[in-house]
Motif scaffolding. Structure first.
Motif, PDB file in Angstrom:
ATOM      1  N   UNK A  88       0.829  -1.215   0.000  1.00 20.48           N
ATOM      2  CA  UNK A  88       0.000   0.000   0.000  1.00 20.48           C
ATOM      3  C   UNK A  88       0.856   1.255   0.000  1.00 20.48           C
ATOM      4  N   UNK A  89       1.900   1.257   0.812  1.00 21.25           N
ATOM      5  CA  UNK A  89       2.768   2.425   0.913  1.00 21.25           C
ATOM      6  C   UNK A  89       3.342   2.546   2.306  1.00 21.25           C
ATOM      7  N   UNK A  90       4.495   3.152   2.401  1.00 21.42           N
ATOM      8  CA  UNK A  90       5.177   3.308   3.686  1.00 21.42           C
ATOM      9  C   UNK A  90       5.230   4.780   4.073  1.00 21.42           C
ATOM     10  N   UNK A  91       6.132   5.541   3.462  1.00 22.27           N
ATOM     11  CA  UNK A  91       6.230   6.972   3.730  1.00 22.27           C
ATOM     12  C   UNK A  91       5.470   7.721   2.644  1.00 22.27           C
ATOM     13  N   UNK A  92       4.336   8.264   2.998  1.00 22.56           N
ATOM     14  CA  UNK A  92       3.498   9.010   2.071  1.00 22.56           C
ATOM     15  C   UNK A  92       3.636  10.497   2.395  1.00 22.56           C
ATOM     16  N   UNK A  93       2.734  11.329   1.953  1.00 18.75           N
ATOM     17  CA  UNK A  93       2.812  12.759   2.270  1.00 18.75           C
ATOM     18  C   UNK A  93       2.009  13.109   3.506  1.00 18.75           C
ATOM     19  N   UNK A  94       1.592  12.121   4.185  1.00 20.11           N
ATOM     20  CA  UNK A  94       0.880  12.236   5.450  1.00 20.11           C
ATOM     21  C   UNK A  94       0.779  10.836   6.013  1.00 20.11           C
ATOM     22  N   UNK A 288       7.610  18.203  18.008  1.00 15.98           N
ATOM     23  CA  UNK A 288       8.543  17.095  17.807  1.00 15.98           C
ATOM     24  C   UNK A 288       8.122  16.382  16.533  1.00 15.98           C
ATOM     25  N   UNK A 289       9.087  15.961  15.746  1.00 20.77           N
ATOM     26  CA  UNK A 289       8.753  15.286  14.498  1.00 20.77           C
ATOM     27  C   UNK A 289      10.015  14.672  13.908  1.00 20.77           C
ATOM     28  N   UNK A 290       9.862  13.963  12.821  1.00 18.09           N
ATOM     29  CA  UNK A 290      10.985  13.374  12.111  1.00 18.09           C
ATOM     30  C   UNK A 290      10.520  12.866  10.769  1.00 18.09           C
ATOM     31  N   UNK A 291      11.387  12.921   9.787  1.00 13.27           N
ATOM     32  CA  UNK A 291      11.008  12.510   8.436  1.00 13.27           C
ATOM     33  C   UNK A 291      10.521  11.073   8.380  1.00 13.27           C
ATOM     34  N   UNK A 292      11.030  10.223   9.253  1.00 15.78           N
ATOM     35  CA  UNK A 292      10.680   8.808   9.200  1.00 15.78           C
ATOM     36  C   UNK A 292       9.739   8.385  10.332  1.00 15.78           C
ATOM     37  N   UNK A 293       9.264   9.332  11.099  1.00 10.59           N
ATOM     38  CA  UNK A 293       8.417   9.003  12.245  1.00 10.59           C
ATOM     39  C   UNK A 293       7.047   8.479  11.829  1.00 10.59           C
ATOM     40  N   UNK A 294       6.653   8.711  10.607  1.00 12.15           N
ATOM     41  CA  UNK A 294       5.305   8.343  10.178  1.00 12.15           C
ATOM     42  C   UNK A 294       5.305   7.118   9.278  1.00 12.15           C
ATOM     43  N   UNK A 295       6.373   6.322   9.357  1.00 11.41           N
ATOM     44  CA  UNK A 295       6.496   5.100   8.563  1.00 11.41           C
ATOM     45  C   UNK A 295       5.353   4.144   8.887  1.00 11.41           C
ATOM     46  N   UNK A 296       4.531   3.875   7.888  1.00  9.80           N
ATOM     47  CA  UNK A 296       3.371   3.017   8.098  1.00  9.80           C
ATOM     48  C   UNK A 296       3.760   1.556   8.297  1.00  9.80           C
ATOM     49  N   UNK A 297       4.867   1.138   7.681  1.00 11.02           N
ATOM     50  CA  UNK A 297       5.291  -0.255   7.790  1.00 11.02           C
ATOM     51  C   UNK A 297       5.592  -0.622   9.240  1.00 11.02           C
ATOM     52  N   UNK A 298       6.340   0.227   9.927  1.00 16.32           N
ATOM     53  CA  UNK A 298       6.660  -0.043  11.335  1.00 16.32           C
ATOM     54  C   UNK A 298       5.401  -0.068  12.193  1.00 16.32           C
ATOM     55  N   UNK A 299       4.458   0.782  11.885  1.00 16.30           N
ATOM     56  CA  UNK A 299       3.213   0.805  12.653  1.00 16.30           C
ATOM     57  C   UNK A 299       2.400  -0.460  12.421  1.00 16.30           C
ATOM     58  N   UNK A 300       2.373  -0.936  11.178  1.00 18.21           N
ATOM     59  CA  UNK A 300       1.681  -2.197  10.895  1.00 18.21           C
ATOM     60  C   UNK A 300       2.357  -3.350  11.635  1.00 18.21           C
ATOM     61  N   UNK A 301       3.690  -3.331  11.658  1.00 20.27           N
ATOM     62  CA  UNK A 301       4.418  -4.361  12.401  1.00 20.27           C
ATOM     63  C   UNK A 301       4.077  -4.305  13.881  1.00 20.27           C
ATOM     64  N   UNK A 302       3.933  -3.102  14.413  1.00 21.49           N
ATOM     65  CA  UNK A 302       3.606  -2.948  15.826  1.00 21.49           C
ATOM     66  C   UNK A 302       2.224  -3.500  16.145  1.00 21.49           C
ATOM     67  N   UNK A 303       1.254  -3.215  15.303  1.00 19.42           N
ATOM     68  CA  UNK A 303      -0.091  -3.745  15.540  1.00 19.42           C
ATOM     69  C   UNK A 303      -0.065  -5.264  15.575  1.00 19.42           C
TER      70      UNK A 303
END
Length: 413
Positions: A88-94, A288-303
């Motif tokens: 689906x996608x990892x790092x998108x524009x949101x 607080x923020x980071x370019x890679x903080x919104x990686x969807x792949x890591x979040x899916x792995x966490x779930x």
């Protein structure tokens, strides 16, 4: 058992190449320059409870990537979630909707949590907690246990290179498990006390682990309630390995903020901050923020990781494996005439030799011999057990550590 390691030609070549392009050849906690000679620097693969180095040597791994691997490497459910999200996608524009799904799951499984924020590393999470505490209270002072590790950034790094006094101008210190020392530090901070940050277990290098007492944990909670300071539990190392809801849940003590990372996504890079409603406005107001903080792949792995920890016996399997390892090592040490101390949670064990030197000579020799026999342990840092460690894995490891004890006995006479 004879030595099982293949010649270290690939590892040696990689170290030489790294020395030309990486300062010091390697950096940080995974730098093995100061470790015994059998420890490899480079690894190429991992599966379940096993690990392979650059020369193809196989190890039963009791470091688990220094904590992040909680279910075992290449866990099928986690990898399936990762592949589906990658499609689906990892790092998108949101952020992906999976971010909301994960935040909802964290609020569900963590009793104190009314909200969650996501980041990448444990240092991100602890620093965010300190920042939120200061923003919410309008105060400056943060209290830390002497020797406590909360990350690798100037306000908390254990190494002073490049650190200015100003970076730590508003930190105060107390002794772990010492309520009188804590009260003295609170009195010194006075009305400027923003928060107290504490790890669930005292885990300093080359010393016994120390479990928090109920009295100490409750004293921190009482002090924060009395003073209006924020109680921060640094659950980066222990979180989701000891108790799904937080490592001090068995003590009946809940923080105002908690920092999480390591085991949160079974090896995928992610961190989280959870907090109470009373701190929601303070958390909203900081940047607080980071370019890679919104990686969807890591979040899916966490779930996928947290769901298994919630819905299966993974936590119990880790505890059983840790007890089996600890009991076996105790029997072996006694049989070979060594007095040892085993401390910390069974899921995060550490064994030290009672008569060891200041630089842990016996531990270094013994772990070196274990590594030669395909059991990856650390001489001075706590180990980690995952849900992938079967009774058969532990028994096989114990066969090899018994040989390591025998060799240690021969070497030290």
């Amino acid at each position: 058992m004879t030595q099982v390691l293949a010649a270290r030609t690939a590892d040696a070549a990689l170290r030489a190449r790294a020395g030309s392009v990486i300062p010091g050849g390697m950096y940080g906690h995974m730098n093995v320059a100061g470790m015994p000679d059998a420890f490899p620097q480079f690894f190429t693969a991992g599966e379940g409870s096993r690990l392979w180095d650059a020369d193809g040597n196989e190890y039963i791994d009791f470091m688990c990537g220094w904590g992040p691997v909680v279910l075992g490497r290449k866990d099928p459910a986690v990898e399936a979630a990762v592949r589906a999200q990658l499609d689906t996608g990892d790092l998108l524009d949101g952020p992906s909707p999976v971010m909301v799904d994960l935040a909802e799951l964290l609020v569900e499984v963590v009793p104190h949590a009314d909200w969650a924020m996501l980041a990448k590393n444990g240092t991100d999470a602890t620093t965010a907690c300190v920042t939120i505490a200061r923003a919410s209270t309008g105060r400056r002072k943060i209290l830390i246990a002497t020797g406590g590790y909360h990350g690798a950034i100037p306000w908390c790094t254990p190494r002073a290179g490049g650190v200015l006094p100003e970076d730590r101008a508003h930190l105060g210190y107390f002794e772990y498990n010492d309520v009188a020392s804590l009260e003295a530090a609170v009195a010194e901070a006075g009305n400027d006390l923003a928060g107290i940050i504490i790890a669930p277990v005292r885990q300093e290098l080359a010393r016994d682990q120390e479990m928090a007492t109920v009295e100490f944990a409750r004293a921190i909670r009482t002090i924060c309630d009395r003073t209006g300071a924020v109680m921060i539990l640094d659950d980066v190392r222990c979180g989701f390995r000891l108790d799904l809801g937080g490592s001090w849940e068995p003590l009946g003590v809940q923080p105002d903020l908690a920092a999480w990372s390591k085991a949160i996504a079974n090896g995928y890079s992610l961190a989280a901050i959870t907090g109470r409603d009373s701190l929601r406005q303070g958390a909203t107001g900081i940047y607080i923020t980071g370019s890679f903080w919104y990686s969807a792949v890591s979040m899916a792995a966490s779930i996928a990781t947290l769901t298994q920890l919630r819905d299966t016996d993974a936590l119990a399997r880790m505890a059983d494996a840790g007890r089996r390892l600890r009991d076996g090592l105790a029997i072996q040490a006694a049989a070979h005439g060594f007095a040892v101390r085993q401390t910390g949670p069974v899921q995060m064990p550490l064994m030290r030799f009672a008569d060891d030197t200041a630089d842990s000579t016996l531990a270094r020799i013994w772990t070196n011999e274990a590594v030669k026999r395909g059991v990856y342990l650390h001489p001075v840092h706590n180990w980690f057990v995952s849900a992938a460690h079967t009774p058969e894995d532990v028994d096989q490891a114990l066969e090899r550590t018994d040989d390591a004890f025998a060799e240690l006995s021969r070497l030290v006479g």
